[in-house]
Design a protein around this motif. Structure first.
Motif, PDB file in Angstrom:
ATOM      1  N   ASP A 110       0.832  -1.210   0.000  1.00 55.03           N
ATOM      2  CA  ASP A 110       0.000   0.000   0.000  1.00 55.03           C
ATOM      3  C   ASP A 110       0.868   1.262   0.000  1.00 55.03           C
ATOM      4  N   ARG A 111       1.936   1.253   0.795  1.00 59.05           N
ATOM      5  CA  ARG A 111       2.834   2.419   0.842  1.00 59.05           C
ATOM      6  C   ARG A 111       3.579   2.582  -0.485  1.00 59.05           C
ATOM      7  N   MET A 112       3.934   1.466  -1.123  1.00 60.64           N
ATOM      8  CA  MET A 112       4.626   1.531  -2.409  1.00 60.64           C
ATOM      9  C   MET A 112       3.710   2.111  -3.479  1.00 60.64           C
ATOM     10  N   ILE A 113       2.430   1.763  -3.421  1.00 61.00           N
ATOM     11  CA  ILE A 113       1.461   2.329  -4.364  1.00 61.00           C
ATOM     12  C   ILE A 113       1.284   3.824  -4.096  1.00 61.00           C
ATOM     13  N   ALA A 133      13.007 -10.700   1.643  1.00 62.38           N
ATOM     14  CA  ALA A 133      12.091 -11.704   1.108  1.00 62.38           C
ATOM     15  C   ALA A 133      11.208 -11.169  -0.012  1.00 62.38           C
ATOM     16  N   LEU A 134      11.079  -9.871  -0.121  1.00 57.15           N
ATOM     17  CA  LEU A 134      10.114  -9.290  -1.054  1.00 57.15           C
ATOM     18  C   LEU A 134      10.411  -9.554  -2.533  1.00 57.15           C
ATOM     19  N   PRO A 135      11.672  -9.402  -3.009  1.00 54.24           N
ATOM     20  CA  PRO A 135      11.906  -9.607  -4.443  1.00 54.24           C
ATOM     21  C   PRO A 135      11.532 -11.009  -4.925  1.00 54.24           C
ATOM     22  N   GLY A 136      11.899 -12.040  -4.151  1.00 63.71           N
ATOM     23  CA  GLY A 136      11.566 -13.401  -4.543  1.00 63.71           C
ATOM     24  C   GLY A 136      10.074 -13.669  -4.520  1.00 63.71           C
ATOM     25  N   MET A 137       9.406 -13.151  -3.491  1.00 65.10           N
ATOM     26  CA  MET A 137       7.957 -13.315  -3.402  1.00 65.10           C
ATOM     27  C   MET A 137       7.267 -12.599  -4.556  1.00 65.10           C
ATOM     28  N   LYS A 138       7.746 -11.408  -4.863  1.00 58.71           N
ATOM     29  CA  LYS A 138       7.199 -10.644  -5.985  1.00 58.71           C
ATOM     30  C   LYS A 138       7.389 -11.407  -7.291  1.00 58.71           C
ATOM     31  N   GLU A 139       8.565 -11.974  -7.480  1.00 57.54           N
ATOM     32  CA  GLU A 139       8.885 -12.706  -8.707  1.00 57.54           C
ATOM     33  C   GLU A 139       7.943 -13.885  -8.922  1.00 57.54           C
ATOM     34  N   HIS A 140       7.520 -14.523  -7.827  1.00 55.25           N
ATOM     35  CA  HIS A 140       6.651 -15.697  -7.922  1.00 55.25           C
ATOM     36  C   HIS A 140       5.172 -15.353  -7.722  1.00 55.25           C
ATOM     37  N   GLY A 141       4.857 -14.071  -7.723  1.00 53.82           N
ATOM     38  CA  GLY A 141       3.461 -13.645  -7.643  1.00 53.82           C
ATOM     39  C   GLY A 141       2.825 -13.802  -6.284  1.00 53.82           C
ATOM     40  N   ALA A 142       3.641 -13.912  -5.224  1.00 60.10           N
ATOM     41  CA  ALA A 142       3.097 -14.118  -3.880  1.00 60.10           C
ATOM     42  C   ALA A 142       2.774 -12.808  -3.172  1.00 60.10           C
ATOM     43  N   CYS A 143       3.279 -11.684  -3.689  1.00 56.18           N
ATOM     44  CA  CYS A 143       2.981 -10.388  -3.068  1.00 56.18           C
ATOM     45  C   CYS A 143       3.366  -9.265  -4.027  1.00 56.18           C
ATOM     46  N   LEU A 144       3.033  -8.053  -3.637  1.00 58.54           N
ATOM     47  CA  LEU A 144       3.386  -6.849  -4.411  1.00 58.54           C
ATOM     48  C   LEU A 144       2.939  -6.944  -5.869  1.00 58.54           C
ATOM     49  N   LYS A 146       0.686  -5.370  -7.371  1.00 59.09           N
ATOM     50  CA  LYS A 146       0.195  -4.116  -7.947  1.00 59.09           C
ATOM     51  C   LYS A 146       1.296  -3.076  -8.160  1.00 59.09           C
ATOM     52  N   VAL A 147       2.542  -3.476  -7.916  1.00 56.68           N
ATOM     53  CA  VAL A 147       3.656  -2.535  -8.064  1.00 56.68           C
ATOM     54  C   VAL A 147       4.713  -3.125  -8.991  1.00 56.68           C
ATOM     55  N   GLU A 148       5.649  -2.274  -9.399  1.00 60.96           N
ATOM     56  CA  GLU A 148       6.696  -2.689 -10.315  1.00 60.96           C
ATOM     57  C   GLU A 148       7.700  -3.631  -9.635  1.00 60.96           C
ATOM     58  N   LYS A 149       8.470  -4.326 -10.445  1.00 57.99           N
ATOM     59  CA  LYS A 149       9.504  -5.225  -9.949  1.00 57.99           C
ATOM     60  C   LYS A 149      10.544  -4.453  -9.130  1.00 57.99           C
ATOM     61  N   ILE A 150      11.020  -5.049  -8.051  1.00 61.08           N
ATOM     62  CA  ILE A 150      12.113  -4.483  -7.266  1.00 61.08           C
ATOM     63  C   ILE A 150      13.408  -4.749  -8.018  1.00 61.08           C
TER      64      ILE A 150
END
Length: 227
Positions: A110-113, A133-144, A146-150
């Motif tokens: 939410d803060r990133m948006i 943990a965020l980049p890997g989770m983002k890469e696999h569609g587990a979080c983030l 609605k925002v761009e790739k880290i």
């Protein structure tokens, strides 16, 4: 005199490292490079202002390469004598806070948006643990979602979620399921109580850049770093 020279040389090394790792293509309206924006996540029991102030020991020509945005964690936590109001990112046995990791990750999104778009994440201690943990989770569609790739991460005294030191819930199971192939900078003390898990986090990233130092846990003056 020697310590002053070492401090300047170390800052120059970090500046050069950031210049290599941060690939800037966007330009502002005046034709100058647009600074990459980093979301900054503080340590357990501190807050955004404390993290920001702790970086005052770094020379301006290093910090000016980045647009740093500091936010507080979503949960209250006892900061002892460090701050009047402390926050955390997830429950820890050293705090009275009850903070669920999945809710913190949703809060970060939410803060990133709201404040983004962001180029990278810059975390210290507990902020580096959740940030790692965020980049890997983002890469696999587990979080983030609605925002761009880290694209780049910087971690000080971090740790790896899912290690023996920091058991992780199911939501983070994809965080380190494959090597994380983005530029990363890892800074930690050779004798840090969290060194082992900081090394585990470092090893989860492809070709990490590492700064070792002897200044303790958290943000330290760059003049005492070695690499």
């Amino acid at each position: 005199m020697v310590s002053s020279i070492l401090r300047i040389l170390t800052h120059l090394f970090l500046y050069r490292s950031l210049s290599i790792l941060i690939d800037i293509h966007e330009l502002q309206s005046d034709g100058t490079p647009k600074k990459p924006k980093f979301l900054c996540l503080h340590g357990l029991g501190t807050n955004a202002e404390y993290f920001k102030n702790s970086l005052n020991t770094w020379l301006e020509f290093v910090l000016e390469k980045m647009d740093l945005v500091f936010i507080n964690g979503p949960c209250s936590a006892d900061g002892g004598t460090l701050v009047d109001e402390g926050y955390s990112w997830f429950t820890n046995n050293k705090t009275n806070a009850t903070c669920e990791l999945d809710k913190s990750i949703a809060y970060i999104e939410d803060r990133m948006i709201e404040l983004g778009p962001f180029y990278g994440v810059f975390g210290v201690s507990q902020g580096a643990i959740i940030g790692g943990a965020l980049p890997g989770m983002k890469e696999h569609g587990a979080c983030l979602t609605k925002v761009e790739k880290i694209k780049h991460v910087i971690f000080i005294s971090g740790g790896k979620l899912g290690s023996m030191s920091f058991p992780a819930p199911k939501i983070t199971e994809t965080a380190f399921s494959s090597p994380i192939n983005i530029p990363s900078l890892h800074i930690f003390d050779e004798n840090d109580f969290a060194k082992q898990t900081a090394v585990e986090l470092m090893e989860a990233y492809v070709d990490p850049l590492v700064f070792y130092h002897h200044g303790g846990h958290g943000v330290q003056k760059l003049g005492i770093y070695m690499f």
